[in-house]
Design a protein around this motif. Structure first.
Motif, short mmCIF file in Angstrom:
data_model
loop_
_atom_site.label_atom_id
_atom_site.label_comp_id
_atom_site.label_asym_id
_atom_site.label_seq_id
_atom_site.Cartn_x
_atom_site.Cartn_y
_atom_site.Cartn_z
N PRO A 27 2.42 4.16 23.92
CA PRO A 27 2.51 3.16 23.03
C PRO A 27 2.67 3.94 21.61
N ARG A 28 3.33 3.73 20.63
CA ARG A 28 3.69 4.31 19.31
C ARG A 28 2.54 3.62 18.43
N LEU A 29 2.31 4.20 17.08
CA LEU A 29 1.43 3.70 16.33
C LEU A 29 2.05 2.38 15.68
N GLY A 30 3.28 2.18 15.69
CA GLY A 30 4.05 0.91 15.32
C GLY A 30 3.62 -0.20 16.10
N ASP A 31 3.46 0.18 17.47
CA ASP A 31 3.36 -0.96 18.57
C ASP A 31 1.70 -1.43 18.39
N PHE A 32 1.14 -0.93 17.94
CA PHE A 32 -0.49 -1.28 17.62
C PHE A 32 -0.57 -2.71 17.52
N GLY A 33 0.09 -3.28 16.84
CA GLY A 33 -0.10 -4.89 16.58
C GLY A 33 0.04 -5.58 18.03
N ALA A 34 0.92 -5.12 18.99
CA ALA A 34 1.27 -5.71 20.00
C ALA A 34 -0.07 -5.69 21.06
N LEU A 35 -0.74 -4.30 20.73
CA LEU A 35 -1.89 -3.77 21.62
C LEU A 35 -3.11 -4.32 21.28
N LEU A 36 -3.13 -4.90 19.90
CA LEU A 36 -4.55 -5.22 19.13
C LEU A 36 -4.93 -6.40 19.83
N LEU A 37 -6.23 -6.57 20.39
CA LEU A 37 -6.67 -7.78 20.81
C LEU A 37 -7.70 -8.43 20.05
N ASP A 38 -8.35 -7.67 19.26
CA ASP A 38 -9.51 -8.53 18.23
C ASP A 38 -10.04 -7.54 17.30
N VAL A 39 -10.53 -7.87 16.13
CA VAL A 39 -11.25 -7.02 15.35
C VAL A 39 -12.75 -7.65 15.12
N GLY A 40 -13.72 -6.82 15.38
CA GLY A 40 -15.13 -7.24 15.22
C GLY A 40 -15.68 -6.82 13.78
N PHE A 41 -16.41 -7.58 13.47
CA PHE A 41 -17.09 -7.55 12.20
C PHE A 41 -18.34 -7.92 12.13
#
Length: 81
Positions: A27-41
């Motif tokens: 996976p490329r850095l540009g594909d990160f949106g498709a691989l992102l599941l969630d952001v924890g804060f």
């Protein structure tokens, strides 16, 4: 930490599959949106928390019950009684 990211890793680090080893198929850095599941804060997962809420409850299974039996008070779920 304050922020955590949960992303999908299709192969992990262990397998020696061609698609995991070949640099052109990773996976490329540009594909990160498709691989992102969630952001924890601050200890809370924003998307996964809502998606997994009551994920093991089948509403259709209890639809035939009368209305008072469809609702449970959290105090009724204690197993040590």
């Amino acid at each position: 930490g304050l922020v955590a990211v949960a992303a999908l890793d299709p192969h992990g680090a262990d397998p020696a599959l061609y698609s995991a080893v070949c640099p052109h198929l990773r996976p490329r850095l540009g594909d990160f949106g498709a691989l992102l599941l969630d952001v924890g804060f601050l200890g809370r997962w924003w998307v996964l928390e809502e998606a997994l809420k009551d994920c093991d409850i089948n509403e259709e299974e209890f639809r035939h019950l009368p209305e008072p039996l469809r609702r449970l008070d959290p105090r009724e779920l204690r197993s040590e009684r």
